[in-house]
Scaffold this active site. Structure first.
Site, PDB file in Angstrom:
ATOM      1  N   ALA A  64       8.103  12.845   2.041  1.00 28.33           N
ATOM      2  CA  ALA A  64       7.968  11.841   1.267  1.00 28.33           C
ATOM      3  C   ALA A  64       6.583  11.392   1.051  1.00 28.33           C
ATOM      4  O   ALA A  64       5.872  11.335   2.161  1.00 28.33           O
ATOM      5  CB  ALA A  64       9.096  10.792   1.442  1.00 28.33           C
ATOM      6  N   LYS A  65       6.127  10.802  -0.027  1.00 28.71           N
ATOM      7  CA  LYS A  65       5.063  10.179  -0.345  1.00 28.71           C
ATOM      8  C   LYS A  65       5.505   8.823  -0.700  1.00 28.71           C
ATOM      9  O   LYS A  65       6.597   8.646  -1.101  1.00 28.71           O
ATOM     10  CB  LYS A  65       4.115  11.092  -1.320  1.00 28.71           C
ATOM     11  CG  LYS A  65       3.618  12.198  -1.136  1.00 28.71           C
ATOM     12  CD  LYS A  65       2.920  12.937  -1.915  1.00 28.71           C
ATOM     13  CE  LYS A  65       2.669  14.337  -1.685  1.00 28.71           C
ATOM     14  NZ  LYS A  65       1.858  14.842  -3.015  1.00 28.71           N
ATOM     15  N   GLY A  66       4.494   7.816  -1.000  1.00 25.86           N
ATOM     16  CA  GLY A  66       4.730   6.513  -1.355  1.00 25.86           C
ATOM     17  C   GLY A  66       4.916   6.522  -2.946  1.00 25.86           C
ATOM     18  O   GLY A  66       3.755   6.611  -3.354  1.00 25.86           O
ATOM     19  N   THR A  86       7.979   3.388   3.185  1.00 22.99           N
ATOM     20  CA  THR A  86       8.687   4.369   3.470  1.00 22.99           C
ATOM     21  C   THR A  86       8.066   5.762   4.425  1.00 22.99           C
ATOM     22  O   THR A  86       8.621   6.205   5.181  1.00 22.99           O
ATOM     23  CB  THR A  86       9.187   5.364   2.103  1.00 22.99           C
ATOM     24  OG1 THR A  86      10.055   4.159   1.356  1.00 22.99           O
ATOM     25  CG2 THR A  86       9.843   6.600   2.190  1.00 22.99           C
ATOM     26  N   GLU A 131       3.872   2.274  -5.999  1.00 18.71           N
ATOM     27  CA  GLU A 131       2.866   1.404  -6.797  1.00 18.71           C
ATOM     28  C   GLU A 131       2.516   2.587  -8.038  1.00 18.71           C
ATOM     29  O   GLU A 131       1.936   1.819  -9.197  1.00 18.71           O
ATOM     30  CB  GLU A 131       1.708   1.144  -5.713  1.00 18.71           C
ATOM     31  CG  GLU A 131       2.122   0.304  -4.710  1.00 18.71           C
ATOM     32  CD  GLU A 131       1.057   0.115  -3.897  1.00 18.71           C
ATOM     33  OE1 GLU A 131       0.151  -1.050  -4.260  1.00 18.71           O
ATOM     34  OE2 GLU A 131       0.533   0.625  -2.714  1.00 18.71           O
ATOM     35  N   ALA A 155       0.837  -1.231   0.151  1.00 21.90           N
ATOM     36  CA  ALA A 155      -0.152  -0.069   0.015  1.00 21.90           C
ATOM     37  C   ALA A 155       0.866   1.490   0.120  1.00 21.90           C
ATOM     38  O   ALA A 155       0.500   2.286   0.387  1.00 21.90           O
ATOM     39  CB  ALA A 155      -0.878  -0.179   1.099  1.00 21.90           C
ATOM     40  N   SER A 156       2.120   1.284  -0.631  1.00 24.87           N
ATOM     41  CA  SER A 156       2.969   2.333  -0.798  1.00 24.87           C
ATOM     42  C   SER A 156       3.141   3.118   0.630  1.00 24.87           C
ATOM     43  O   SER A 156       3.372   4.054   0.835  1.00 24.87           O
ATOM     44  CB  SER A 156       2.158   3.574  -1.590  1.00 24.87           C
ATOM     45  OG  SER A 156       2.227   3.048  -2.987  1.00 24.87           O
TER      46      SER A 156
END
Lengths: 160, 334, 455
Positions: free
Chosen positions: B287-289, B91, B292, B87-88
């Protein structure tokens, strides 16, 4: 089951084992000798993760019977570094960020090494052809192609 | 019969994490006697580079070089809980937990340094190279090596910290569907150019130009790895991949890499990757994921490009030569 | 790759030391030298190999199982059936209260998909396990199966999974997850054009180069160490604890170095049965999927059907969007109820639309259970949404990229699931795409911003 004796050199050292007849070279290397650098991704010759070099030729160790390797000289990725110094291909894979999960990497490096041994200055198309038997699911291949081209450049600069 | 060119665009967003299930991750950080730092997690590295990124996040927060941080992860005897790598979320969630743990450890480190330097901890800063300096008087300093030794053998302090990141679970409202599925979203826009052979139905993706907005590229080379590989997977999904080629018919499913098709190194599109960074409010350093969503926009972009090229819509994935030829035949019949 | 630092420079500080630096990966030296240890690179003396006997039928009642010939096969140490599994009926998401338990570790009385595990054989060698597996005799009474989601939802369709009682997942909101925002019918009534289209995908395999598996070693202290390539350590440990009715303190999971996951390794399938085998034999056990099992037995990305009905104005505004999504879960839930729900939270895409109606269904059919994959619940929806956007633009004679600018969400816009938009960046992505792809759009779109209107 009757055991079969088999002797070969692995990365320069002599190995002698008794194996079950029909054991693949991949299983012999991993389970009997303890060299786990060739990976079993499919055990049917379709992914290239088990690639090793036998007498200078690229071979799929999952489709090679260990008993046919008697007297052979076998190289795996584990044996490429010399004296703790990485082979230029290994260095190039690091520098180009060509590994992600890393599972295909030893097979890719084997395929690339055989290419560069025969063709020190390959074209991009020749690199692609050499890697086309190896599956990578993470990278999209481009960084691996770049790594091989980079290693070739490094080789030619060293030779010059 | 001809080779026809077309191009298509698609724009998408993608949620980071799984708020609809509750989404916790924990981290522990401690220093060794000589001022190296251990991050302990149970998060899984699938190849995306979790271990490296958590080391960089810890190093940034403590104020030391990354090579002084070691990440020990995915051993349930030692690592505190992580929901998992999917699901990202890896991180973002683990990164936040590491920041919290590293901040707590940093605070103890600064307190010990303050005792050694006989100043207030609030007057200290790190130089990022392994030293702690008095703000405005950098000649007055102590190495983190010496601080850690002091903490361990003289001051009796544990330079350590605990981190916990939890986004509370969102329960969708039954009738309206009001919910909070995510706290931040990554974005992308892809333009694909294709050639379609209207005699064979074969599609060649010539170029994909991808723009991704990912909050913060924590390690740009590793971001590039993900985005390049993801872009390839998106094209692969668009044109090749299925385990049931005649779905819902269950027959003819591929069982190996000869039957399950993916583009090989000889079939690559020329790929451009542009990255924008709008830091997210709750992401680790913004940061974002990205892991995916980077594989999503190529699929519709290729589908739209195929239409642009030959004027038929393939609304069923994958966009196989067979489907294109059948659609062209139907178009000609009309 | 190029970083475009000119975008969002006003909300970002680039003053970091370690973050933003292209530091070399600490795991790469292990990868390139062949020294990285994956789970299957560990082996233990006396290790047994586990092979599954799988259903050849899509849907069948099991009349009887005869393992006697298999047990006599040379090298076979133990044969396991459903009665050996302490808590045989489970579901992965029970840990976050998404039930009911609906799947068997080993089939008990019935099989619901072709490939379902029925009997586990543990033997000294892989070959012996495989040969013995072929000697297990199972008498099946074949039942009618259903493969098509729409057929499955019709009254009188064969019931796939009795634990659900109907061929769809029952949410607290009923047969589907719903989102209702504005008045979608009024929106359609006032629209210049209506376009309703249907999109379809089929299952997609993660195809990691390393197949799913684990190696289990019984320790001397009554504990079991499981080397695994799971994507979620405690998900796996806690579910194993439930299935084996064994305190979690007896379980030690080691992983974190995985040869590709992409969502395919979040199910808890191989570990519980392998640990059970280790417990009942006292021997180390390895259970590693063959490539064929990875391709057809491990959960794929779900097939989805997405029906989108849009009302659009000739000036480019989408005024109403109705989405009906169907996720083909296969025979068991695994993560699919979650994926279908995630889809409901994702539609209508990154666009601001005043009237939205969303229904997402999780449907059971007699096929390989699907589960999470990269872009879970969203990837196929994005395919449908973005092809639909292209069709809408052409319907009203507008440039497809300009059409997206008109509808793009911006900070502060209310989404259909009633969260205000924050941190939007779709417009900037499209602006940069316009530049790099040489796809010009009108200057007014290049001057737009994701920041709140008037801010």
């Amino acid at each position: 089951m009757a055991k079969v004796p088999v002797q070969f050199t692995l990365n320069g050292s002599e190995k002698a084992e008794f194996i079950d007849s029909g054991t693949t070279l991949l299983n012999a290397l991993r389970d009997k000798i303890g060299d786990t650098s060739p990976k079993g991704g499919c055990h049917q010759g379709t992914c290239g993760a088990c690639s090793v070099i036998i007498d200078g030729e690229l071979r799929l160790s999952c489709l090679t019977l260990a008993e046919t390797c008697d007297g052979a000289a076998i190289t795996t990725t584990l044996g490429l570094a010399e004296g703790g110094v990485m082979h230029p291909l290994q260095r190039a894979f690091l520098d180009t960020f060509a590994t992600q999960c890393g599972f295909c990497t030893p097979g890719m490096i084997m395929a690339a090494k055989v290419l560069l041994d025969h063709t020190p200055n390959p074209s991009r198309d020749e690199v692609i052809e050499a890697l086309s038997g190896n599956i990578c699911r993470c990278t999209g291949y481009e960084p691996i192609i770049q790594a091989v081209l980079r290693a070739a450049r490094a080789n030619s600069q060293n030779a010059a | 019969m001809a080779i026809r060119r077309g191009r298509g665009v698609a724009a998408i967003n993608y949620p980071t994490g799984m708020n609809l299930g509750g989404d916790p991750t924990q981290a522990l950080v401690h220093s060794t006697p000589t001022g190296n730092f251990m991050v302990t997690l149970s998060s899984v590295d699938l190849g995306q580079g979790m271990k490296q990124i958590m080391a960089q996040i810890c190093a940034e927060t403590i104020g030391v070089p990354t090579d002084r941080v070691v990440v020990d992860t995915a051993d349930t005897d030692t690592g505190p809980h992580c929901m998992g790598t999917f699901a990202s979320r890896g991180t973002h969630r683990a990164g936040n937990a590491v920041i919290q743990a590293a901040r707590e450890a940093r605070q103890v480190m600064l307190e010990v340094a303050a005792e050694e330097l006989e100043v207030n901890a609030s007057d200290l800063e790190t130089d990022g190279q392994g030293n702690i300096l008095v703000k405005g008087a950098p000649q007055k300093s102590i190495s983190i090596f010496d601080v850690a030794l002091s903490a361990h053998f003289k001051r009796g302090r544990s330079i350590s910290g605990r981190g916990m990141f939890l986004i509370p679970r969102s329960y969708p409202e039954k009738e309206t569907g009001a919910m909070k599925p995510s706290t931040c979203y990554a974005h992308a826009c892809t333009v694909a150019e294709v050639e379609v052979d209207d005699e064979t139905g074969e599609v060649t993706v010539l170029t994909v130009k991808n723009v991704f907005e990912i909050g913060r590229a924590l390690n740009p080379k590793m971001v590039e790895q993900q985005l390049v590989g993801g872009s390839w997977m998106g094209i692969s999904h668009a044109l090749y991949e299925t385990t049931e080629p005649y779905y819902p018919n269950r027959d003819h499913g591929g069982t190996d890499f000869n039957q399950y098709l993916m583009p090989g190194p000889g079939d690559l599109a020329e790929t451009k990757i542009i990255v924008l960074e709008r830091p997210s409010a709750d992401g680790p350093y913004g940061a974002k994921g990205p892991g995916e969503m980077c594989a999503n926009p190529q699929i519709p972009a290729v589908a739209n490009a195929v239409f642009d090229a030959v004027g038929v819509r393939i609304d069923t994935l994958p966009i196989t030569p067979e489907r294109i030829l059948r659609a062209l035949k139907a178009q000609a019949a009309n | 790759m190029e970083l475009r630092k000119n975008y969002f420079a006003d909300v970002r500080k680039d003053d970091l030391h370690e973050i933003g630096q292209p530091r070399p990966r600490s795991d790469s030296p292990g990868h390139v030298t062949g020294k990285t240890a994956y789970f299957a690179d560990r082996s233990f003396p006396g290790m047994l190999h586990l092979k599954m006997v799988r259903s050849p039928h899509h849907h069948a009642r099991i009349r009887s199982i005869d393992t006697s010939e298999a047990e006599k096969h040379p090298g076979v140490v133990r044969v396991l059936t459903a009665k050996d599994v302490p808590h045989n009926v489970y579901t992965i998401l029970i840990l976050i209260q998404i039930g009911p338990e609906d799947e068997t570790v080993l089939a008990d009385g019935k099989v619901r998909w072709k490939g379902e595990a029925v009997v586990a054989v543990l033997a000294e060698t892989e070959r012996a396990a495989q040969e013995a597996a072929a000697k297990v005799r199972i008498d099946y009474e074949v039942l009618p199966a259903v493969f098509d989601m729409e057929e499955a939802l019709k009254p009188g369709a064969p019931l796939v999974n009795e634990y659900h009682g109907q061929n769809y997942y029952l949410y607290d909101s009923g047969e589907c997850r719903k989102v209702r925002f504005g008045d979608v019918e009024a929106g359609f009534a006032g629209a210049d054009h209506i376009l309703e289209q249907s999109y379809q995908s089929s299952p997609i395999e993660h195809a990691p180069t390393e197949t799913t598996g684990c190696v289990v070693a019984p320790e001397g202290n009554d504990r079991f160490t499981c080397y695994t390539n799971t994507q979620a350590m405690f998900f796996t440990l806690d579910n194993t604890s439930i299935i084996l009715q064994m305190p979690g303190s007896k379980l030690h999971f080691v992983g974190g170095t995985v040869g590709g996951g992409f969502g395919g390794k979040v199910d808890v399938i191989v570990e519980p049965i392998a640990i059970l085998g280790a417990k009942l034999t006292g021997r180390p056990v390895c259970f590693i999927y063959s490539r064929e099992e990875e391709m057809q037995i491990s959960s794929p990305r779900a097939a989805e059907k997405v029906v989108i009905k849009d009302g659009v104005m000739t000036d480019g505004r989408i005024v109403a969007r109705k989405v009906t999504g169907y996720t083909d879960a296969g025979a068991y839930s695994r993560h699919s109820p979650y994926g279908a729900q995630k889809g409901a939270g994702h539609y209508p895409g990154p666009y601001t639309i005043p009237n939205v109606w969303i229904d997402t269904y999780c449907v059971y059919t007699n096929r390989t259970p699907s589960s999470a994959m990269r872009g879970f619940g969203v990837t196929i929806g994005d395919f449908a949404l973005e092809v639909q956007m292209d069709k809408l633009a052409r319907l009203i004679g507008m440039d497809p990229l300009e059409f997206r600018f008109i509808n793009a969400y911006r900070d502060g816009d209310m989404k259909a699931h009633r969260q205000p938009t924050e941190g939007a960046a779709l417009i900037e992505c499209m602006q940069e795409a316009s530049r790099v792809a040489n796809w010009p759009v009108a200057e007014k779109y290049m001057a737009m911003s994701s920041y709140a209107k008037g801010a």
